[in-house]
Scaffold this motif. Structure first.
Motif, PDB file in Angstrom:
ATOM      1  N   VAL A  32       0.826  -1.212   0.000  1.00 16.57           N
ATOM      2  CA  VAL A  32       0.000   0.000   0.000  1.00 16.57           C
ATOM      3  C   VAL A  32       0.858   1.259   0.000  1.00 16.57           C
ATOM      4  O   VAL A  32       0.333   2.356  -0.210  1.00 16.57           O
ATOM      5  CB  VAL A  32      -0.976   0.009   1.202  1.00 16.57           C
ATOM      6  CG1 VAL A  32      -2.031  -1.064   1.039  1.00 16.57           C
ATOM      7  CG2 VAL A  32      -0.232  -0.156   2.519  1.00 16.57           C
ATOM      8  N   ALA A  33       2.150   1.120   0.228  1.00 18.83           N
ATOM      9  CA  ALA A  33       3.051   2.278   0.145  1.00 18.83           C
ATOM     10  C   ALA A  33       4.465   1.748  -0.007  1.00 18.83           C
ATOM     11  O   ALA A  33       4.776   0.650   0.444  1.00 18.83           O
ATOM     12  CB  ALA A  33       2.949   3.129   1.409  1.00 18.83           C
ATOM     13  N   ASN A  34       5.343   2.527  -0.663  1.00 13.34           N
ATOM     14  CA  ASN A  34       6.717   2.079  -0.886  1.00 13.34           C
ATOM     15  C   ASN A  34       7.570   3.311  -1.138  1.00 13.34           C
ATOM     16  O   ASN A  34       7.484   3.932  -2.208  1.00 13.34           O
ATOM     17  CB  ASN A  34       6.738   1.126  -2.098  1.00 13.34           C
ATOM     18  CG  ASN A  34       8.140   0.637  -2.422  1.00 13.34           C
ATOM     19  OD1 ASN A  34       9.109   0.978  -1.756  1.00 13.34           O
ATOM     20  ND2 ASN A  34       8.236  -0.189  -3.458  1.00 13.34           N
ATOM     21  N   ASP A  35       8.364   3.700  -0.131  1.00 11.66           N
ATOM     22  CA  ASP A  35       9.185   4.912  -0.286  1.00 11.66           C
ATOM     23  C   ASP A  35      10.208   4.957   0.837  1.00 11.66           C
ATOM     24  O   ASP A  35      10.262   4.049   1.668  1.00 11.66           O
ATOM     25  CB  ASP A  35       8.281   6.158  -0.248  1.00 11.66           C
ATOM     26  CG  ASP A  35       8.840   7.295  -1.100  1.00 11.66           C
ATOM     27  OD1 ASP A  35      10.068   7.355  -1.266  1.00 11.66           O
ATOM     28  OD2 ASP A  35       8.037   8.093  -1.590  1.00 11.66           O
ATOM     29  N   THR A  36      10.980   6.041   0.888  1.00 13.55           N
ATOM     30  CA  THR A  36      11.909   6.198   2.011  1.00 13.55           C
ATOM     31  C   THR A  36      11.089   6.572   3.236  1.00 13.55           C
ATOM     32  O   THR A  36      10.018   7.197   3.107  1.00 13.55           O
ATOM     33  CB  THR A  36      12.947   7.306   1.735  1.00 13.55           C
ATOM     34  OG1 THR A  36      12.240   8.555   1.626  1.00 13.55           O
ATOM     35  CG2 THR A  36      13.722   7.035   0.466  1.00 13.55           C
ATOM     36  N   PRO A  37      11.569   6.222   4.427  1.00 11.40           N
ATOM     37  CA  PRO A  37      10.799   6.588   5.628  1.00 11.40           C
ATOM     38  C   PRO A  37      10.550   8.091   5.700  1.00 11.40           C
ATOM     39  O   PRO A  37       9.464   8.531   6.067  1.00 11.40           O
ATOM     40  CB  PRO A  37      11.698   6.113   6.779  1.00 11.40           C
ATOM     41  CG  PRO A  37      12.516   5.018   6.195  1.00 11.40           C
ATOM     42  CD  PRO A  37      12.728   5.393   4.765  1.00 11.40           C
TER      43      PRO A  37
END
Lengths: 295, 372
Positions: free
Chosen positions: A216-221
């Motif tokens: 549902v999400a994929n990125d840097t913190p």
């Protein structure tokens, strides 16, 4: 959903799908991880984290979709894949009657490795002085370090860590994190699963949230926190009241036009003494994105 | 199949078995039993076998007969009458200190070579010599005749038996019984080793780790079987050496041992695949031990005592009975195929059935192993 291509990608998954009976464990999962990156797969229990690792490590076959890990097709090149990856399982699956060294010797026999490698990995996880003890006498933390040592014996290009911090005391968890960081610096690609947001925040260069088998999400913190946090600003003002100076804290919404105007006016009047951004935690981001609590 | 992986599994398992004190005691039990039975047998058959021989012509027949006994005590008679008096008529019941009497005429060797049909007289005491030994002795004498005058010996062996062997005479063939029983235990033990080794990998989730390494499920199973076979070989060698068990008919003995080893390994694989926890497999292993130990008790001397009892029908319904009987017959020197046929057929058929079941369960297990 982010999907990159290129020679530096050590893990590539495209539309992976796997069901167990009626239950869809992983649904149309796509992700990519670069060489030397620490990638965190976050989600509540039963979200599909372990199934994703098992799909990417060739332990189970996807119903559809494809994945390449360290250049190997996970379905069609299982033996070559096994030489390229190391896995630290969720369970501390060690031979408890055998010593730590014997556990590692057995892995050397399986992979056909020279036994001098044992001392190198024992040094890496700081276990050389406990090598002659039966593993049954080890604490959870020591076992976890030994599991990492075992997974590193054959110098894998990609390391899968399933819940590496689970059940560890703060000191052991810190030691394990240090080892993971060192491995990343040396070029090992790491994919770890966890439901400990703090662990992921400290370790991972990128994280992906998985809920009911779907990313549902994929990125840097940092980006996730900026993207999904509330974007608040805490302003400390100095005001003159009744011939006395007084400090007060006011929280402003950065996206609110009237708050922006108020901040501009206070700055021009010289009232602002301090500014603090109020960043959301990964846990809050997860709740915001997934709409479910972590555990 | 990867030899490196198979050997790695086998080496690890051997080290792990030695480290596991609980299992080690069980694995060494047949050796303790072999030593114990050997001691009991030496007490039973410790007294020398007394032979009374009249052989004025110093025929080699005397050596052939005496070599059939482990501790012969030979007394030489001065006349044939002395030997006849010591035994008496055929079938008589008489108190005699001799186990065997032999009358060899003075001109036996020259008459034999001249084709004159000389006669040797053999007197046997059924209290000391059983039917199988009697047959072996007669055969040995006939063979000697063939060796001297080939192909048909002009030799006549006249046999008289006093105190004919009774079915209740426990102690006869006690050594064969003890060796058979320890062999059954040794063969049976692998039926608990193999599932133990497989189930522990599943229970401790190390199977998942093994399957993530460059070996296959087949390599893992082959490694486990290798340990079991190595253990059986070692154990059987120790049992044979301890009990001086190389007696009877060796080819038949080795055949039954081989079939028995195949049977127990197949059963072991089946149990190892069917169960995922040691506690669950415990009941199956218990039944298995019962099915091996109990039928073997009723083979040989004890079986002769209770032959005809109704419960023997149940005992004979357990296939392992035929393995034990086959081993016992081989150890007592029975060579006739007809005598062995039932045992061989039943135990081979049972082994094939269990191998089929094991193969089916292994196939199923391989498909789901990584998710255990």
């Amino acid at each position: 959903m982010e999907h990159q291509t290129g020679p530096e990608l050590m893990i590539e998954a495209h539309q992976l799908r796997r069901t167990f009976g009626q239950r869809q464990a992983v649904a149309d999962l796509s992700l990519s991880v670069r060489r030397g990156e620490i990638f965190g797969l976050l989600g509540p229990n039963g979200a599909g984290k372990t199934t994703t690792i098992r799909l990417l490590s060739g332990q189970i076959i996807p119903d559809s979709g494809w994945a390449r890990v360290a250049g190997c097709d996970v379905v069609h090149e299982p033996l070559r894949l096994k030489q390229q990856i190391g896995i630290v399982f969720e369970e501390q699956n060690l031979y408890e009657r055998l010593t730590a060294r014997m556990n590692l010797r057995f892995t050397c026999w399986l992979y056909g490795l020279p036994e001098k490698r044992i001392d190198e990995v024992l040094t890496l996880v700081d276990l050389r002085d406990r090598a002659r003890e039966p593993v049954g006498k080890f604490s959870q933390g020591l076992k976890q370090r030994l599991l990492i040592a075992r997974a590193l014996l054959h110098k894998p290009a990609v390391l899968f860590l399933d819940e590496p911090g689970r059940g560890l005391d703060p000191i052991s968890a810190h030691t394990v994190r240090q080892v993971i960081r060192r491995l990343s610096e040396e070029g090992t690609t790491i994919l770890l699963t966890t439901h400990l947001m703090e662990e992921a925040d400290q370790l991972c260069q990128r994280v992906a949230f998985i809920v009911n088998g779907r990313l549902v999400a994929n990125d840097t913190p940092r980006h996730l926190k900026l993207q999904h946090g509330k974007r608040l600003l805490q302003v400390t003002l100095e005001e003159q009241q009744d011939h006395a100076r007084r400090l007060c804290d006011i929280t402003l919404k950065l996206d609110d036009v009237s708050d922006q105007q108020r901040l501009a006016r206070w700055l021009s009047e010289g009232k602002v003494r301090a500014l603090h951004t109020q960043e959301a935690s990964l846990e809050e981001v997860f709740f915001h994105v997934a709409g479910v609590p972590l555990s | 199949m990867h030899l490196r992986g198979i050997l790695a599994i086998a080496r690890k398992d051997i080290i792990d078995l030695v480290q596991n004190k609980a299992t080690l005691v069980g694995l060494l039990l047949p050796i303790f039993m072999a030593v114990l039975f050997s001691f009991i047998n030496s007490l039973i058959s410790g007294t020398p076998t007394r032979l009374l021989i009249y052989n004025p012509g110093h025929s080699p027949v005397e050596r052939i007969v005496s070599s059939a006994f482990s501790a012969p005590a030979i007394s030489h008679a001065t006349s044939p009458v002395e030997v006849e008096a010591a035994f008496g008529p055929d079938g008589a019941h008489k108190q005699s200190s001799y186990a065997l009497g032999l009358i060899v005429p003075p001109t036996f060797e020259s008459d034999l070579r001249a084709g004159r049909h000389p006669q040797v007289q053999l007197f046997l005491n059924g209290d000391s010599i059983d039917t199988a030994q009697r047959a072996l002795l007669t055969q040995a004498l006939t063979d000697y005749g063939r060796q001297v005058v080939n192909p048909e010996p002009p030799l006549a062996v006249v046999t008289s038996t006093i105190n004919p062997p009774q079915p209740s005479a426990f102690g006869q063939n006690s050594k064969a019984f003890f060796v058979m029983y320890v062999l059954i235990m040794a063969i049976m033990n692998s039926a608990s080793i193999v599932p133990g080794l497989i189930i522990e990998e599943k229970e401790k989730k190390t199977l998942r780790m093994l399957l993530a390494s460059p070996i296959t499920f087949s390599d893992i199973i082959a490694g486990k079987l290798l340990v079991s076979l190595a253990y059986q070989m070692l154990l059987l060698t120790i049992v044979f050496l301890t009990m001086q068990g190389f007696i009877g008919n060796l080819p038949w003995l080795l055949l039954f041992i081989f079939i028995g080893a195949c049977l127990t390994n197949a059963i072991g694989l089946l149990i190892g695949c069917l169960f995922n926890t040691t506690s669950a497999s415990g009941a199956a292993t218990g039944i298995l031990i019962f099915a091996f130990i109990v039928p073997a008790l009723f083979v040989g001397p004890l079986g002769q005592l209770v032959e005809g009892q109704s419960f023997m029908i149940i005992v004979k319904a357990i296939p392992v009975y035929y393995l034990a009987e086959g081993l016992y017959k081989a150890l007592t020197g029975q060579t006739a195929v007809a005598a062995m046929l039932t045992d061989l057929t039943v135990i081979t058929g049972t082994t094939l059935v269990f191998f089929g079941l094991a193969a089916w369960s292994l196939r199923h297990q391989a498909a789901v192993a990584s998710s255990i």
